[in-house]
Write a protein that holds these residues in place. Structure first.
Motif, short mmCIF file in Angstrom:
data_model
loop_
_atom_site.label_atom_id
_atom_site.label_comp_id
_atom_site.label_asym_id
_atom_site.label_seq_id
_atom_site.Cartn_x
_atom_site.Cartn_y
_atom_site.Cartn_z
N ASP A 24 40.74 29.80 39.04
CA ASP A 24 41.11 30.58 37.87
C ASP A 24 42.61 30.91 37.99
O ASP A 24 43.03 31.50 38.98
CB ASP A 24 40.24 31.85 37.85
CG ASP A 24 40.63 32.81 36.75
OD1 ASP A 24 41.39 32.42 35.85
OD2 ASP A 24 40.19 33.97 36.80
N SER A 39 41.22 32.99 43.03
CA SER A 39 42.41 33.38 42.27
C SER A 39 43.60 33.17 43.20
O SER A 39 43.60 33.65 44.34
CB SER A 39 42.30 34.84 41.86
OG SER A 39 43.55 35.45 41.87
N GLY A 53 37.96 35.50 33.34
CA GLY A 53 37.48 36.29 34.48
C GLY A 53 36.01 36.67 34.33
O GLY A 53 35.21 36.53 35.26
#
Length: 198
Positions: free
Chosen positions: A84, A30, A14
């Motif tokens: 991510d 995300s 992150g």
């Protein structure tokens, strides 16, 4: 520049993704955030996801890929994006490749932050202790037992995604145990190859 961040929970994905967002003005995507946004916006795929989640089930790969494909069509992702927390399985990686191929796009690089698992557990134990010392509530993710379970789940499911990208020549391993700024420099060095070729 289409990037994927891989690495166990707590490895610093992150933090590094946020630095890339600032430097290159590409969004960090995300899957959790995208799911919530699609549900809130009431898109057709968001409504499907909502029904599945309300039934207490896991959202299928098809729905997650659909949400990602919708999201990367938005203007801010035109020059690229950072994924991510996805793909978590080889099946998801294959589905993502197939969906991008239809758009004549592909993943440029998968960055894997390598961190020794014992050190990660110690880092989390220390973080939990510091929170307790300050009289703060320990984050659920920072509970050492919860964290060990997340680490085991990562090893079981997601760690097999790295070899998938390695086979394609897209995987770059970064030593995530270095100081944060050194990790950032290592990532920049890896990305310079895409930037000069692209």
């Amino acid at each position: 520049m289409r990037l994927i961040f891989l690495g166990p929970p707590g490895a610093g994905k992150g933090t590094q993704a946020r630095r890339l967002v600032e430097k290159y003005s590409i969004p960090q995507l995300s899957t959790g955030d995208m799911l919530r946004a699609a549900v809130a916006a009431g898109t057709s795929i968001g409504l499907k996801a909502k029904a599945v989640m309300e039934a207490g089930q896991l959202v299928s790969d098809d729905i997650v890929i659909g949400i990602i494909v919708d999201r990367i069509e938005e203007p801010d992702a035109h020059d690229g994006f950072i994924l991510d927390g996805f793909p978590r399985t080889v099946a998801q990686a294959e589905a993502l490749d197939a969906a991008l191929k239809i758009k004549s796009q592909k993943i440029d690089m998968a960055l894997e932050l390598k961190v020794d698992h014992d050190k990660l557990v110690n880092r989390i134990v220390n973080r939990a202790e510091e929170s307790r010392t300050r009289g703060e509530e320990v984050r659920k993710d920072d509970d050492p037992e919860v964290f060990k379970n997340r680490l085991a789940a990562y090893e079981r499911d997601t760690a097999i995604v790295a070899p998938y990208y390695k086979k394609q020549g897209l995987l770059v391993e970064i030593d995530g145990q270095q100081p944060i700024d050194v990790v950032t420099e290592s990532i920049q060095k890896a990305l310079s190859s895409i930037l000069t070729n692209g």
